[in-house]
Design a protein around this motif. Structure first.
Motif, PDB file in Angstrom:
ATOM      1  N   GLY A 182       0.812  -1.216   0.000  1.00  0.00           N
ATOM      2  CA  GLY A 182       0.000   0.000   0.000  1.00  0.00           C
ATOM      3  C   GLY A 182       0.839   1.256   0.000  1.00  0.00           C
ATOM      4  N   VAL A 183       0.222   2.347   0.447  1.00  0.00           N
ATOM      5  CA  VAL A 183       0.902   3.646   0.441  1.00  0.00           C
ATOM      6  C   VAL A 183       1.086   4.141   1.878  1.00  0.00           C
ATOM      7  N   ALA A 184       1.955   5.140   2.036  1.00  0.00           N
ATOM      8  CA  ALA A 184       2.237   5.663   3.373  1.00  0.00           C
ATOM      9  C   ALA A 184       2.627   7.127   3.289  1.00  0.00           C
ATOM     10  N   GLY A 185       2.590   7.782   4.446  1.00  0.00           N
ATOM     11  CA  GLY A 185       3.072   9.146   4.557  1.00  0.00           C
ATOM     12  C   GLY A 185       4.541   9.131   4.961  1.00  0.00           C
ATOM     13  N   GLY A 186       5.373   9.842   4.226  1.00  0.00           N
ATOM     14  CA  GLY A 186       6.803   9.851   4.526  1.00  0.00           C
ATOM     15  C   GLY A 186       7.127  10.738   5.723  1.00  0.00           C
TER      16      GLY A 186
ATOM     17  N   GLU B 271      -4.541   5.272  14.058  1.00  0.00           N
ATOM     18  CA  GLU B 271      -5.903   5.314  13.518  1.00  0.00           C
ATOM     19  C   GLU B 271      -6.255   6.625  12.818  1.00  0.00           C
ATOM     20  N   ARG B 272      -5.260   7.415  12.405  1.00  0.00           N
ATOM     21  CA  ARG B 272      -5.614   8.653  11.720  1.00  0.00           C
ATOM     22  C   ARG B 272      -4.576   9.044  10.663  1.00  0.00           C
ATOM     23  N   PHE B 273      -5.065   9.840   9.722  1.00  0.00           N
ATOM     24  CA  PHE B 273      -4.217  10.364   8.655  1.00  0.00           C
ATOM     25  C   PHE B 273      -3.368  11.482   9.252  1.00  0.00           C
ATOM     26  N   ILE B 274      -2.057  11.366   9.133  1.00  0.00           N
ATOM     27  CA  ILE B 274      -1.140  12.308   9.799  1.00  0.00           C
ATOM     28  C   ILE B 274      -0.826  13.500   8.891  1.00  0.00           C
ATOM     29  N   THR B 275      -0.931  14.687   9.471  1.00  0.00           N
ATOM     30  CA  THR B 275      -0.538  15.916   8.761  1.00  0.00           C
ATOM     31  C   THR B 275       0.487  16.651   9.637  1.00  0.00           C
TER      32      THR B 275
ATOM     33  N   VAL C 212       4.574   6.540   7.971  1.00  0.00           N
ATOM     34  CA  VAL C 212       3.394   6.277   8.824  1.00  0.00           C
ATOM     35  C   VAL C 212       2.240   5.811   7.949  1.00  0.00           C
ATOM     36  N   ASP C 213       1.444   4.883   8.518  1.00  0.00           N
ATOM     37  CA  ASP C 213       0.246   4.424   7.817  1.00  0.00           C
ATOM     38  C   ASP C 213      -0.826   4.091   8.838  1.00  0.00           C
ATOM     39  N   MET C 214      -1.872   3.368   8.389  1.00  0.00           N
ATOM     40  CA  MET C 214      -2.994   3.099   9.285  1.00  0.00           C
ATOM     41  C   MET C 214      -3.317   1.603   9.447  1.00  0.00           C
ATOM     42  N   GLU C 215      -2.422   0.732   8.960  1.00  0.00           N
ATOM     43  CA  GLU C 215      -2.717  -0.712   9.049  1.00  0.00           C
ATOM     44  C   GLU C 215      -1.532  -1.605   9.435  1.00  0.00           C
TER      45      GLU C 215
ATOM     46  N   ILE D 265       5.539   5.854  -0.887  1.00  0.00           N
ATOM     47  CA  ILE D 265       5.197   7.162  -0.312  1.00  0.00           C
ATOM     48  C   ILE D 265       4.242   7.945  -1.225  1.00  0.00           C
ATOM     49  N   SER D 266       3.075   8.301  -0.651  1.00  0.00           N
ATOM     50  CA  SER D 266       2.076   9.091  -1.401  1.00  0.00           C
ATOM     51  C   SER D 266       2.082  10.559  -0.981  1.00  0.00           C
ATOM     52  N   ASP D 267       2.668  10.848   0.209  1.00  0.00           N
ATOM     53  CA  ASP D 267       2.648  12.224   0.753  1.00  0.00           C
ATOM     54  C   ASP D 267       3.694  12.294   1.863  1.00  0.00           C
ATOM     55  N   ASN D 268       3.925  13.495   2.347  1.00  0.00           N
ATOM     56  CA  ASN D 268       4.941  13.649   3.399  1.00  0.00           C
ATOM     57  C   ASN D 268       4.346  13.917   4.772  1.00  0.00           C
ATOM     58  N   ALA D 269       3.103  13.524   4.979  1.00  0.00           N
ATOM     59  CA  ALA D 269       2.456  13.691   6.283  1.00  0.00           C
ATOM     60  C   ALA D 269       2.650  15.121   6.806  1.00  0.00           C
ATOM     61  N   ASP D 270       2.480  16.100   5.909  1.00  0.00           N
ATOM     62  CA  ASP D 270       2.683  17.500   6.284  1.00  0.00           C
ATOM     63  C   ASP D 270       1.441  18.319   5.929  1.00  0.00           C
TER      64      ASP D 270
ATOM     65  N   ASP E 287       0.548  19.638   3.277  1.00  0.00           N
ATOM     66  CA  ASP E 287       0.022  19.355   1.928  1.00  0.00           C
ATOM     67  C   ASP E 287      -0.379  17.878   1.778  1.00  0.00           C
ATOM     68  N   ALA E 288      -0.436  17.156   2.904  1.00  0.00           N
ATOM     69  CA  ALA E 288      -0.589  15.687   2.824  1.00  0.00           C
ATOM     70  C   ALA E 288      -1.860  15.249   2.091  1.00  0.00           C
ATOM     71  N   SER E 289      -2.986  15.910   2.373  1.00  0.00           N
ATOM     72  CA  SER E 289      -4.251  15.458   1.762  1.00  0.00           C
ATOM     73  C   SER E 289      -4.202  15.606   0.248  1.00  0.00           C
TER      74      SER E 289
ATOM     75  N   SER F  73      -1.492  15.893  -1.655  1.00  0.00           N
ATOM     76  CA  SER F  73      -0.450  15.029  -2.189  1.00  0.00           C
ATOM     77  C   SER F  73      -0.955  13.583  -2.266  1.00  0.00           C
ATOM     78  N   PHE F  74      -1.661  13.162  -1.213  1.00  0.00           N
ATOM     79  CA  PHE F  74      -2.215  11.805  -1.207  1.00  0.00           C
ATOM     80  C   PHE F  74      -3.121  11.604  -2.428  1.00  0.00           C
ATOM     81  N   LYS F  75      -4.040  12.569  -2.633  1.00  0.00           N
ATOM     82  CA  LYS F  75      -4.986  12.446  -3.768  1.00  0.00           C
ATOM     83  C   LYS F  75      -4.240  12.368  -5.098  1.00  0.00           C
TER      84      LYS F  75
HETATM   85  N1  ADE Z   1      -1.172   6.754   4.416  1.00  0.00           N
HETATM   86  C1  ADE Z   1      -0.734   7.557   3.412  1.00  0.00           C
HETATM   87  N2  ADE Z   1      -0.444   8.787   3.885  1.00  0.00           N
HETATM   88  C2  ADE Z   1      -0.688   8.770   5.215  1.00  0.00           C
HETATM   89  C3  ADE Z   1      -0.603   9.728   6.232  1.00  0.00           C
HETATM   90  N3  ADE Z   1      -0.187  10.974   5.977  1.00  0.00           N
HETATM   91  N4  ADE Z   1      -0.951   9.363   7.489  1.00  0.00           N
HETATM   92  C4  ADE Z   1      -1.373   8.110   7.749  1.00  0.00           C
HETATM   93  N5  ADE Z   1      -1.501   7.177   6.821  1.00  0.00           N
HETATM   94  C5  ADE Z   1      -1.152   7.475   5.554  1.00  0.00           C
END
Ligand code: ADE
Length: 233
Positions: A75-79, A149-153, A169-172, A193-198, A200-202, A204-206
């Motif tokens: 899957g994907v994760a926040g860097g 349990e949450r999307f990190i910004t 970071v991820d959720m699973e 990595i889909s985003d940098n958990a910063d 702009d994370a939402s 970047s994720f999209k």
């Molecule tokens: N998965 C992808 N991006 C994430 C984020 N920023 N926080 C938690 N899980 C993620």
């Protein structure tokens, strides 16, 4: 060898599921398990849903009902490490829940020595071998993944880096690792990595979830092929 392959969402695993041969769909707990073979290896693939309980339920079903011998989560994760770029891939070394107190895991079942679940070294080594031998355009790193349990910004980014020194970071992941740990099943997590958990994370994720998910699936496919070739304990 029978490999359970988990992805949290359609985007994170459907391309792989479409490549499974002789596929049969079996349902448990409102989840669809795709049973078949990929390149001659028995696999059971499943979209587990987002967050920790879904991932834990799915992993336990893979182990109990399908008797998988290995589990791969893709899957994907926040860097969280500065060196990471969008599309880079992390192979799990150790994994922790960032939203569970240490005492809960150490003083109660499963009485862990520390908070980290360790991925199987043979699976990690196989990933490293593939990373070196195949033409993978983005970088791959082996390291720590944290899960909650949450999307990190931006709000939580620095605190998590300070507490855990993770790559992403991820959720699973920690749930899959936790379920595999208590059942003594070897596992590895692959996350691009889909985003940098910063801040702009939402966005970047999209924008990047599709390409990151494909990177992770590509490596998952290579690992399965390699495991067939070398065999796995
Ligand atoms: N998965 C992808 N991006 C994430 C984020 N920023 N926080 C938690 N899980 C993620």
């Amino acid at each position: 060898m029978k490999i359970g392959v988990i992805g949290p969402s359609d985007k994170e695993i459907m391309e792989f599921i479409n490549k499974i041969c002789d596929v049969k769909i079996v349902e448990y707990a409102m989840l669809k398990f795709y049973v078949g073979n990929y390149e001659g290896v028995e696999v059971v693939a499943v979209i587990c849903g987002v967050c920790k309980v879904n991932a834990a339920i799915t992993t336990q079903i893979l182990i109990d009902k399908f008797e998988v011998t290995h589990v791969i989560l893709t899957g994907v994760a926040g860097g969280l490490d500065k060196k990471l770029k969008i599309g880079d891939t992390i192979i799990s070394n150790d994994i922790a829940h960032h939203d569970v107190s240490k005492e809960i895991l150490i003083e109660y079942h499963p009485y862990m020595k520390d908070i980290y679940f360790r991925a199987n070294s043979q699976l990690i080594n196989t990933c490293e071998k593939i990373m070196k031998s195949k033409d993978i355009s983005n970088k791959c790193y082996v390291g720590r993944i944290i899960t909650g349990e949450r999307f990190i910004t931006n709000n939580e980014r620095e605190e998590l880096i300070e507490r855990f020194n993770p790559l992403c970071v991820d959720m699973e992941s920690a749930s899959v690792a936790h379920a595999c740990y208590v059942n003594n099943i070897p596992f590895v997590v692959i996350r691009s990595i889909s985003d940098n958990a910063d801040e702009d994370a939402s966005n970047s994720f999209k924008n990047n979830v599709n390409i990151a998910a494909l990177n992770s699936m590509k490596i998952t496919e290579e690992i399965i092929k390699e495991l067939k070739f070398i065999g796995c304990n």
